[in-house]
Design a protein around this motif. Sequence first.
Motif, PDB file in Angstrom:
ATOM      1  N   ASP A  65      -1.473  -2.691   1.649  1.00  0.00           N
ATOM      2  CA  ASP A  65      -0.989  -2.399   3.005  1.00  0.00           C
ATOM      3  C   ASP A  65       0.128  -1.347   3.039  1.00  0.00           C
ATOM      4  OD1 ASP A  65       0.855  -3.928   1.718  1.00  0.00           O
ATOM      5  OD2 ASP A  65       1.144  -5.396   3.330  1.00  0.00           O
ATOM      6  N   GLN A  66       0.480  -0.796   1.874  1.00  0.00           N
ATOM      7  CA  GLN A  66       1.551   0.220   1.870  1.00  0.00           C
ATOM      8  C   GLN A  66       0.971   1.589   2.231  1.00  0.00           C
ATOM      9  OE1 GLN A  66       4.150   0.096  -1.540  1.00  0.00           O
ATOM     10  NE2 GLN A  66       5.079   2.087  -1.082  1.00  0.00           N
ATOM     11  N   PHE A  88      -0.402   1.006  -5.690  1.00  0.00           N
ATOM     12  CA  PHE A  88       0.413   0.491  -4.587  1.00  0.00           C
ATOM     13  C   PHE A  88      -0.286  -0.696  -3.933  1.00  0.00           C
ATOM     14  CE2 PHE A  88       1.654   4.959  -4.948  1.00  0.00           C
ATOM     15  CZ  PHE A  88       3.048   4.884  -4.851  1.00  0.00           C
ATOM     16  N   ASP A  98       5.513   6.204   0.368  1.00  0.00           N
ATOM     17  CA  ASP A  98       6.583   5.886  -0.583  1.00  0.00           C
ATOM     18  C   ASP A  98       7.949   6.112   0.063  1.00  0.00           C
ATOM     19  OD1 ASP A  98       6.265   8.668  -0.349  1.00  0.00           O
ATOM     20  OD2 ASP A  98       7.166   9.024  -2.301  1.00  0.00           O
TER      21      ASP A  98
END
Length: 300
Positions: free
Chosen positions: A184-185, A181, A188
Amino acid sequence: MTDNTPTRCGYVAIVGRPNVGKSTLLNHILGQKLAITSRKPQTTRHNMLGIKTEGDVQAIYVDTPGMHKANDKALNRYMNRTASAALKDVDVVIFVVDRTKWTDEDQLVLERVQYVTGPLIIAVNKTDRMEEKAELIPHLQWLQEQLPNAEVMPISAQQGHNLEALEAQIAKHLPENDHFFPEDQITDRSSRFLAAELVREKIMRQLGAELPYQITVEIEEFKQQGHVLHIHALILVERDGQKKIIIGDKGERIKRIGSEARKDMEVLFDSKVMLNLWVKVKGGWSDDERALRSLGYGDL
């Protein structure tokens, strides 16, 4: 990131019976509120990913519903299947237990995790609340005997005690991988899902012993207009009496639920929020597999 340090990335399942602090643990590791929490069992109903990227290491935590014995409704069966499914295809499993308390449901989880072949960590939570720390030592030894391949670590998710050591242990077990990912994620899940969960959390916290478990929240509108995010949320219950409880005397309770949810949403979405709540009766949804699917409860 340096050229010669391998990047690590993998999935970490957080499992345990209801109400041992799994979601609190995830929120403290991430350093922000993502998973909803309350003192009520079965607050978490879905698996949710919480993603933490620090330098070369990306740990993808799977927060799961508490495994429990009640299997009488389709919703309970869904939650148990969801939690069990998280044990497959993960790189590390954290089995969270509450101090020296041990219940039939802890035993149920132990029976599931004993077949885990990868790294297993038993996180003994809330140890800061124990007055007699000496009582903990024989219990830690007993846990080690039950799961000889596990590492046993006392922690406090609420206070953050020993979480750095826990994370260091997890990082050691993650495989060498490119990160799955962006840096900065953090989850989900969609913003709509997170908004619905925040409304549900406030209902669970407000209602105490009167809580109708047969409630769910659906977001009917979620749109940004200028500086304001407009959110319309529908609260579904199974009976008229439950609707009255949620609305409260002269609508006081639903106003309080809306006001508290809106404050959290403004922090989470970094925007001014206009939140509208409605309550609707939809009889039997929690035991109707088709209704559950339409409400986002995955494959049953």
